[in-house]
Motif scaffolding. Structure first.
Motif, PDB file in Angstrom:
ATOM      1  N   VAL A   1       0.884  -1.161   0.000  1.00 43.72           N
ATOM      2  CA  VAL A   1       0.000   0.000   0.000  1.00 43.72           C
ATOM      3  C   VAL A   1       0.923   1.212   0.000  1.00 43.72           C
ATOM      4  CG1 VAL A   1      -1.713   1.301   1.311  1.00 43.72           C
ATOM      5  CG2 VAL A   1      -1.861  -1.191   1.207  1.00 43.72           C
TER       6      VAL A   1
ATOM      7  N   GLY B   1      -6.487   4.666   3.901  1.00 46.21           N
ATOM      8  CA  GLY B   1      -6.340   3.287   4.339  1.00 46.21           C
ATOM      9  C   GLY B   1      -6.200   3.165   5.839  1.00 46.21           C
ATOM     10  N   HIS B   2      -6.752   2.111   6.366  1.00 42.62           N
ATOM     11  CA  HIS B   2      -6.572   1.752   7.770  1.00 42.62           C
ATOM     12  C   HIS B   2      -5.121   1.317   7.961  1.00 42.62           C
ATOM     13  CE1 HIS B   2      -6.921  -0.771  11.389  1.00 42.62           C
ATOM     14  NE2 HIS B   2      -7.914   0.051  11.695  1.00 42.62           N
TER      15      HIS B   2
ATOM     16  N   ALA C   1      -4.099  -2.013   6.467  1.00 40.55           N
ATOM     17  CA  ALA C   1      -4.359  -2.263   5.046  1.00 40.55           C
ATOM     18  C   ALA C   1      -3.247  -3.070   4.379  1.00 40.55           C
ATOM     19  CB  ALA C   1      -4.590  -0.953   4.300  1.00 40.55           C
ATOM     20  N   GLU C   2      -1.997  -2.723   4.617  1.00 45.92           N
ATOM     21  CA  GLU C   2      -0.922  -3.453   3.955  1.00 45.92           C
ATOM     22  C   GLU C   2      -0.845  -4.896   4.440  1.00 45.92           C
ATOM     23  OE1 GLU C   2       2.664  -1.687   2.126  1.00 45.92           O
ATOM     24  OE2 GLU C   2       3.638  -2.579   3.878  1.00 45.92           O
TER      25      GLU C   2
ATOM     26  N   HIS D   1      -1.935  -1.251  -3.861  1.00 48.41           N
ATOM     27  CA  HIS D   1      -3.049  -0.300  -3.881  1.00 48.41           C
ATOM     28  C   HIS D   1      -2.505   1.053  -3.469  1.00 48.41           C
ATOM     29  CE1 HIS D   1      -6.967   1.485  -3.510  1.00 48.41           C
ATOM     30  NE2 HIS D   1      -7.550   0.331  -3.811  1.00 48.41           N
TER      31      HIS D   1
ATOM     32  N   LEU E   1      -9.948  -5.333   1.621  1.00 40.18           N
ATOM     33  CA  LEU E   1      -8.967  -4.309   1.949  1.00 40.18           C
ATOM     34  C   LEU E   1      -9.626  -3.124   2.645  1.00 40.18           C
ATOM     35  CD1 LEU E   1      -5.935  -3.922   1.568  1.00 40.18           C
ATOM     36  CD2 LEU E   1      -6.450  -2.588  -0.464  1.00 40.18           C
ATOM     37  N   PRO E   2      -9.133  -2.739   3.825  1.00 40.07           N
ATOM     38  CA  PRO E   2      -9.721  -1.596   4.540  1.00 40.07           C
ATOM     39  C   PRO E   2      -9.193  -0.264   3.998  1.00 40.07           C
ATOM     40  CG  PRO E   2      -8.012  -2.582   5.897  1.00 40.07           C
ATOM     41  CD  PRO E   2      -8.110  -3.410   4.641  1.00 40.07           C
ATOM     42  N   ILE E   3      -9.585   0.027   2.767  1.00 42.47           N
ATOM     43  CA  ILE E   3      -9.270   1.294   2.114  1.00 42.47           C
ATOM     44  C   ILE E   3     -10.581   1.881   1.628  1.00 42.47           C
ATOM     45  CG2 ILE E   3      -8.205   2.340   0.073  1.00 42.47           C
ATOM     46  CD1 ILE E   3      -5.791   0.603   0.484  1.00 42.47           C
TER      47      ILE E   3
END
Length: 144
Positions: A13, A58-59, A62-63, A86, A125-127
């Motif tokens: 990310v 992103g949280h 995320a990565e 991302h 994904l938390p984005i």
């Protein structure tokens, strides 16, 4: 990162522009008969409304989630390697937001694995995406 099956999985990310060729090179292997890649590009519309720009946030996890998804796809028996990234931050129309590449021995397996990779990234994904429309309004997408 090496998946449990011994194949390579890369996930990043970043706020930097994404490079499709670098992702394809990351999954290249002497055994490879097929590399399938995908680019998610910022378009100028959404549901009939003109979009002028957007921003991804992103949280902090995320990565780690992206790497987990990449490792899961890389662990599939037909997959040799996976690379996926991302982008976060402000993006303009035409910028690349998501890049994915998968290598396998045969094209059908590569197409299927790349499709699963992109679908899983989009689902997990938390984005979150903030879209700005031409009329000045905005909306958050994929935001809980």
């Amino acid at each position: 990162m090496v998946s449990p099956a011994g194949t390579m999985a890369h996930g990043t990310v970043t706020d930097q522009p994404l490079d499709l060729a670098a992702h394809e090179a990351a999954v290249a292997d002497r055994r490879t008969g097929a590399i399938v890649s995908f680019q998610g590009v910022v378009r100028d519309h959404d549901h009939g409304r003109p979009v002028t720009s957007l921003e991804y946030e992103g949280h902090p996890s995320a990565e780690a989630v992206l790497r987990e998804v990449a490792a899961e796809i890389a662990a599939e028996p037909d997959v040799y390697a996976v690379a996926v990234s991302h982008r976060i931050g402000p993006l303009e129309i035409g910028d690349v937001a998501l890049v994915a590449a998968v290598s396998t021995a045969h094209r059908a397996a590569a197409f299927a694995a790349c499709a699963r990779l992109v679908d899983e990234v989009k689902a997990r994904l938390p984005i979150w995406k903030r879209q700005v429309f031409a009329d000045g309004t905005e909306e958050w997408v994929n935001c809980p």
